[in-house]
Scaffold this motif. Structure first.
Motif, PDB file in Angstrom:
ATOM      1  N   SER A  37      -6.718   7.322   1.861  1.00  0.00           N
ATOM      2  CA  SER A  37      -6.115   8.826   1.072  1.00  0.00           C
ATOM      3  C   SER A  37      -5.194   8.462   0.312  1.00  0.00           C
ATOM      4  O   SER A  37      -4.776   8.847  -0.863  1.00  0.00           O
ATOM      5  CB  SER A  37      -6.190   9.901   1.963  1.00  0.00           C
ATOM      6  OG  SER A  37      -7.396  10.315   2.609  1.00  0.00           O
ATOM      7  N   LEU A  38      -3.786   7.552   1.107  1.00  0.00           N
ATOM      8  CA  LEU A  38      -2.697   7.459   0.211  1.00  0.00           C
ATOM      9  C   LEU A  38      -3.074   6.580  -0.769  1.00  0.00           C
ATOM     10  O   LEU A  38      -2.267   6.882  -1.724  1.00  0.00           O
ATOM     11  CB  LEU A  38      -1.770   6.633   1.427  1.00  0.00           C
ATOM     12  CG  LEU A  38      -0.557   6.320   1.023  1.00  0.00           C
ATOM     13  CD1 LEU A  38       0.274   7.598   0.221  1.00  0.00           C
ATOM     14  CD2 LEU A  38       0.435   5.591   2.008  1.00  0.00           C
ATOM     15  N   GLN A  39      -3.777   5.530  -0.704  1.00  0.00           N
ATOM     16  CA  GLN A  39      -3.887   4.637  -1.915  1.00  0.00           C
ATOM     17  C   GLN A  39      -4.730   5.510  -2.933  1.00  0.00           C
ATOM     18  O   GLN A  39      -4.397   5.410  -4.130  1.00  0.00           O
ATOM     19  CB  GLN A  39      -4.813   3.321  -1.541  1.00  0.00           C
ATOM     20  CG  GLN A  39      -4.050   2.301  -0.811  1.00  0.00           C
ATOM     21  CD  GLN A  39      -5.042   1.373  -0.266  1.00  0.00           C
ATOM     22  OE1 GLN A  39      -6.235   1.584   0.290  1.00  0.00           O
ATOM     23  NE2 GLN A  39      -4.691   0.037  -0.587  1.00  0.00           N
ATOM     24  N   GLU A  40      -5.448   6.342  -2.714  1.00  0.00           N
ATOM     25  CA  GLU A  40      -6.060   7.175  -3.801  1.00  0.00           C
ATOM     26  C   GLU A  40      -4.962   8.094  -4.178  1.00  0.00           C
ATOM     27  O   GLU A  40      -4.980   8.150  -5.633  1.00  0.00           O
ATOM     28  CB  GLU A  40      -7.387   8.042  -3.086  1.00  0.00           C
ATOM     29  CG  GLU A  40      -8.373   7.249  -2.566  1.00  0.00           C
ATOM     30  CD  GLU A  40      -9.361   7.968  -1.543  1.00  0.00           C
ATOM     31  OE1 GLU A  40     -10.204   7.283  -1.239  1.00  0.00           O
ATOM     32  OE2 GLU A  40      -8.902   9.147  -1.258  1.00  0.00           O
ATOM     33  N   LEU A  41      -4.337   8.556  -3.842  1.00  0.00           N
ATOM     34  CA  LEU A  41      -3.021   9.538  -4.425  1.00  0.00           C
ATOM     35  C   LEU A  41      -2.130   8.478  -5.239  1.00  0.00           C
ATOM     36  O   LEU A  41      -1.942   8.918  -6.378  1.00  0.00           O
ATOM     37  CB  LEU A  41      -1.952   9.994  -3.273  1.00  0.00           C
ATOM     38  CG  LEU A  41      -0.831  10.683  -3.858  1.00  0.00           C
ATOM     39  CD1 LEU A  41      -1.100  11.741  -4.573  1.00  0.00           C
ATOM     40  CD2 LEU A  41       0.146  10.840  -2.487  1.00  0.00           C
ATOM     41  N   LEU A  42      -1.631   7.031  -4.706  1.00  0.00           N
ATOM     42  CA  LEU A  42      -0.939   6.443  -5.736  1.00  0.00           C
ATOM     43  C   LEU A  42      -1.994   5.942  -6.748  1.00  0.00           C
ATOM     44  O   LEU A  42      -1.102   5.816  -7.931  1.00  0.00           O
ATOM     45  CB  LEU A  42      -0.677   5.218  -4.908  1.00  0.00           C
ATOM     46  CG  LEU A  42       0.166   5.571  -3.615  1.00  0.00           C
ATOM     47  CD1 LEU A  42       0.413   4.209  -2.747  1.00  0.00           C
ATOM     48  CD2 LEU A  42       1.418   6.026  -4.007  1.00  0.00           C
TER      49      LEU A  42
END
Length: 359
Positions: free
Chosen positions: A184-189
């Motif tokens: 999820s964090l990588q998707e935001l970035l």
């Protein structure tokens, strides 16, 4: 030895001209001498050695035929690779996200699935310009291996199904920007760095049961990105967190100091695991929702459970649905698309699901 083999094999005199010199080669004679000394008395006679040579040759010839037959049969079934997934060369490093898809990739994977990416690393057959086509509605799907379509072709992935349901009209530009292994964090970035500049009208993002952490770190740089994110969170938002939550952030920073993140995460206390969901799933989604609203991008989240009921997905779902309802974020819960035994209600091979987004 060569003359004896040629005679016993009843070779045509013309063939003997090249066979005898080949069979009398120095290396073959050395092998003959080694066999004589190694095997022992039963094979000391020339006739026995000839028979042994013919037997070994027959076995090797038969194995060669079996190998070629298996290869040809696999090719007739459409199989092009000898392993299920080949990750080598599929990604390139990215300093802000860890890794992104390799651009201009073209090869077979998953035994017989043709994979192809464009110049931006999207699973899309054509280049995507910075400026969208005049009058077109740009729809971008991003997320992890489910959005990418692991094991299926572009047409059978989510965005391919959507493109087909829209009839492939020129006024709809449907792009698959999914990346295997993403969290999820990588998707935001990824959304902030690569998708916002494309000014999409609609973005779809999938949520799965393993999105709290990336499932792979091909360049050993993702853990440092998580540590950087958690330290920034600790320094900039400390006033909004309780003391217990701050302790959980410290524990998570220590967690990403070792390579076995998933294994060590299961050993953490339930309280720290609960806070990890807040910091690594809920907060990235909240930031993504705010960014999409600010950029006037329509966001639709796809909640996609595993085939077997998974407690992590149930936890993410229970925490995010109230957030979606509070912020007015659209979402599609695919839980109802599974039967009580965990099997899909449609066959991927024969019937495509009615996957539609209102445009």
């Amino acid at each position: 030895l060569g003359r004896d083999i040629a005679a016993r094999a009843r070779l045509h005199p013309v063939c003997r001209r090249w066979f005898v010199p080949l069979a009398n080669h120095t290396i073959l004679n050395r092998i003959d001498q080694w066999l004589t000394g190694f095997i022992g008395a039963p094979f000391r006679s020339r006739r026995s050695r000839v028979r042994l040579t013919l037997a070994v040759s027959s076995v090797l010839f038969a194995l060669l035929h079996v190998f070629l037959g298996v290869k040809l049969h696999a090719r007739s079934l459409g199989i092009r690779t000898h392993v299920w997934f080949v990750g080598d060369g599929m990604f390139r490093p990215d300093v802000d996200i860890g890794f992104v898809n390799q651009p201009n990739l073209s090869r077979f994977n998953y035994l017989n699935v043709w994979e192809e990416t464009n110049d931006r690393g999207f699973k899309h057959p054509r280049p995507v310009s910075q400026r969208k086509p005049e009058g077109a509605v740009r729809i971008v799907g991003f997320g992890d291996s489910v959005m990418w379509g692991m094991g299926v072709s572009r047409d059978d992935a989510f965005m391919g199904l959507l493109d087909s349901s829209l009839g492939g009209e020129p006024r709809h530009e449907v792009i698959n920007a999914g990346t295997i292994h993403y969290s999820s964090l990588q998707e935001l970035l990824f959304f902030e760095k690569y998708l916002v500049p494309l000014a999409p009208d609609i973005v779809t993002l999938n949520l799965c049961s393993n999105d709290i952490f990336p499932t792979d770190d091909p360049f050993n740089n993702v853990r440092s990105i998580y540590v950087r994110y958690l330290k920034t969170l600790r320094e900039t938002a400390s006033a909004s967190f309780s003391e217990v939550e701050m302790q959980s952030i410290e524990a998570l920073i220590d967690l990403f100091g070792v390579a076995t993140v998933w294994k060590n995460y299961r050993d953490l206390t339930p309280r720290i695991q609960d806070h990890a969901v807040k910091f690594l799933v809920e907060l990235p989604y909240r930031k993504l929702i705010e960014t999409a609203a600010h950029r006037k991008i329509r966001l639709i989240v796809l909640l996609i459970p595993a085939a077997v009921k998974h407690p992590d997905f149930e936890n993410y779902r229970d925490r995010l649905i109230p957030l979606f309802q509070q912020t007015g974020t659209e979402y599609i819960d695919f839980t109802e698309s599974l039967t009580t035994d965990g099997q899909p209600q449609f066959s991927r091979r024969f019937d495509r699901p009615a996957f539609k987004l209102p445009v």
